[in-house]
Each structure stands twice: as structure tokens, then as C-alpha cells.
Design a protein around this motif. Structure first.
Motif, mmCIF file in Angstrom:
data_model
loop_
_atom_site.group_PDB
_atom_site.id
_atom_site.type_symbol
_atom_site.label_atom_id
_atom_site.label_comp_id
_atom_site.label_asym_id
_atom_site.label_seq_id
_atom_site.Cartn_x
_atom_site.Cartn_y
_atom_site.Cartn_z
ATOM 1 N N GLU A 109 0.829 -1.203 0.000
ATOM 2 C CA GLU A 109 0.000 0.000 0.000
ATOM 3 C C GLU A 109 0.866 1.256 0.000
ATOM 4 O O GLU A 109 0.571 2.229 -0.700
ATOM 5 N N ALA A 110 1.937 1.247 0.791
ATOM 6 C CA ALA A 110 2.835 2.398 0.842
ATOM 7 C C ALA A 110 3.523 2.614 -0.498
ATOM 8 O O ALA A 110 3.719 3.758 -0.924
ATOM 9 N N SER A 111 3.876 1.528 -1.191
ATOM 10 C CA SER A 111 4.542 1.685 -2.485
ATOM 11 C C SER A 111 3.591 2.274 -3.521
ATOM 12 O O SER A 111 4.023 2.955 -4.445
ATOM 13 N N LEU A 112 2.290 2.026 -3.370
ATOM 14 C CA LEU A 112 1.326 2.613 -4.302
ATOM 15 C C LEU A 112 1.115 4.095 -4.023
ATOM 16 O O LEU A 112 0.857 4.883 -4.934
ATOM 17 N N LEU A 113 1.201 4.487 -2.743
ATOM 18 C CA LEU A 113 0.957 5.875 -2.375
ATOM 19 C C LEU A 113 2.191 6.762 -2.528
ATOM 20 O O LEU A 113 2.068 7.957 -2.727
ATOM 21 N N LYS A 114 3.366 6.166 -2.415
ATOM 22 C CA LYS A 114 4.606 6.948 -2.468
ATOM 23 C C LYS A 114 4.996 7.190 -3.921
ATOM 24 O O LYS A 114 4.568 6.502 -4.828
ATOM 25 N N PRO A 115 5.884 8.129 -4.137
ATOM 26 C CA PRO A 115 6.362 8.386 -5.506
ATOM 27 C C PRO A 115 7.261 7.249 -5.998
ATOM 28 O O PRO A 115 7.472 6.259 -5.325
ATOM 29 N N SER A 116 7.806 7.446 -7.170
ATOM 30 C CA SER A 116 8.585 6.393 -7.816
ATOM 31 C C SER A 116 9.939 6.150 -7.161
ATOM 32 O O SER A 116 10.633 5.224 -7.542
ATOM 33 N N ASN A 117 10.342 6.975 -6.176
ATOM 34 C CA ASN A 117 11.637 6.758 -5.527
ATOM 35 C C ASN A 117 11.506 5.884 -4.284
ATOM 36 O O ASN A 117 12.326 5.946 -3.382
ATOM 37 N N PHE A 118 10.487 5.046 -4.237
ATOM 38 C CA PHE A 118 10.260 4.133 -3.112
ATOM 39 C C PHE A 118 10.639 2.714 -3.531
ATOM 40 O O PHE A 118 10.257 2.247 -4.604
ATOM 41 N N VAL A 119 11.387 2.048 -2.672
ATOM 42 C CA VAL A 119 11.744 0.648 -2.887
ATOM 43 C C VAL A 119 11.400 -0.116 -1.632
ATOM 44 O O VAL A 119 11.713 0.324 -0.526
ATOM 45 N N GLY A 120 10.749 -1.254 -1.801
ATOM 46 C CA GLY A 120 10.415 -2.106 -0.665
ATOM 47 C C GLY A 120 11.361 -3.282 -0.583
ATOM 48 O O GLY A 120 11.790 -3.817 -1.593
ATOM 49 N N VAL A 121 11.698 -3.679 0.647
ATOM 50 C CA VAL A 121 12.556 -4.839 0.884
ATOM 51 C C VAL A 121 11.789 -5.774 1.807
ATOM 52 O O VAL A 121 11.420 -5.381 2.908
ATOM 53 N N VAL A 122 11.546 -6.999 1.343
ATOM 54 C CA VAL A 122 10.857 -7.996 2.148
ATOM 55 C C VAL A 122 11.878 -9.051 2.527
ATOM 56 O O VAL A 122 12.403 -9.764 1.670
ATOM 57 N N PHE A 123 12.194 -9.135 3.829
ATOM 58 C CA PHE A 123 13.155 -10.123 4.310
ATOM 59 C C PHE A 123 12.434 -11.444 4.519
ATOM 60 O O PHE A 123 11.502 -11.532 5.310
ATOM 61 N N LYS A 124 12.857 -12.468 3.796
ATOM 62 C CA LYS A 124 12.275 -13.800 3.947
ATOM 63 C C LYS A 124 12.866 -14.506 5.169
ATOM 64 O O LYS A 124 12.178 -15.187 5.888
ATOM 65 N N ASP A 125 14.159 -14.377 5.363
ATOM 66 C CA ASP A 125 14.866 -14.847 6.553
ATOM 67 C C ASP A 125 16.122 -14.006 6.670
ATOM 68 O O ASP A 125 16.242 -12.981 6.008
#
Length: 147
Positions: A109-125
Motif C-alpha cells: 500500500e505504501a509503495s502505491l501511495l509513495k512516488p517512484s523513488n520508493f523501494v520495498g525490501v521484504v526479508f524472507k529470513d
């Protein structure tokens, strides 16, 4: 004694194998068929060999591109916080903006609301992660011999 019992058991097993030839042949041919199938499948998907990449000097990082750059990450574990702190402050003088999210849904949701300079990191482990950009997902690069 033991020898007589062993000999009688072997003779009994030989008689059973001779009388049930169809199942005896199946016992031999099915493993050979599956072995042939595995060899055929491995030949259809051969191993990929990657050439060695020479060491090159990439020069200095242009940090002007990273001004107001936001990195969101999830889950907010102590290991993830430590990694993101190192990324934000140890590698860049000004520091990057890092935000932690409780779930992947909040991160999306945050990546949709933020501008294009947003990167998400999902730690699996503690050793693997996924990068999530505004419109795509990038897997962490792990060298694998074959599928």
C-alpha cells in the motif's frame, strides 16, 4: 541349523520369483524406466555455466540520485533493523530514509501511495530478501547450478 534355514529360504524365494515372472520383470523394469526418465529430463534442462566476470572499478556512486530516496522494509525484526541501519548510514553520508512496515500488505500500500523513488525490501529470513519496486518484484540474485 542356520545354513539349512538360509538355503530353504533362498530356494523358496527363487520358486516365488519363477512362478510370478510378470511381477519379477516389473520389479526390474520400473526402476530402469524411472532412471531413463530422470536422465531424459536432465538432458532437456542442461546446467548453465556462467562466464567469469572480470573485476572492474565502477567509480564513485552518484549520491545525488538518491536524495529523498525511501526504502521500506518488512518484517521489522532486529536483524532487519540492523541491516537497514547499515545500508542507510554506513554507506551514504546523508543517509537514506528507511521506514518499517508490519506486513507485506502495508508495504505494498505504501509503495502505491509513495512516488517512484520508493523501494520495498521484504526479508524472507536472515539471508534472503525480495526487492519490491512500484510495478515489479525483483528476486535476490543467488547462483544456482540447475533448477
Amino acid at each position: 541349523g542356520v545354513w539349512r534355514q538360509t538355503r530353504a529360504l533362498l530356494f523358496k524365494n527363487c520358486l516365488i520369483k519363477c512362478r510370478t515372472k510378470k511381477s519379477s520383470v516389473q520389479e526390474v523394469l520400473f526402476p530402469l524406466f524411472f532412471l531413463f526418465w530422470l536422465i531424459l529430463m536432465s538432458m532437456m534442462h542442461p546446467h548453465r555455466k556462467y562466464d567469469e566476470v572480470a573485476n572492474t572499478d565502477l567509480g564513485l556512486l552518484d549520491t545525488s540520485v538518491l536524495v529523498n530516496f525511501v526504502i521500506g522494509y518488512t518484517p521489522p525484526t532486529p536483524m532487519a533493523r540492523e541491516i537497514m541501519k547499515k545500508v542507510a548510514f554506513d554507506n551514504f553520508e546523508d543517509g537514506l530514509i528507511t521506514e518499517e512496515y508490519l506486513s507485506e500488505e502495508e508495504l505494498e500500500e505504501a509503495s502505491l501511495l509513495k512516488p517512484s523513488n520508493f523501494v520495498g525490501v521484504v526479508f524472507k529470513d536472515s539471508m534472503s530478501y525480495q526487492l519490491r519496486f512500484h510495478d515489479s518484484i525483483a528476486m535476490s540474485s543467488i547462483y544456482m547450478e540447475s533448477r
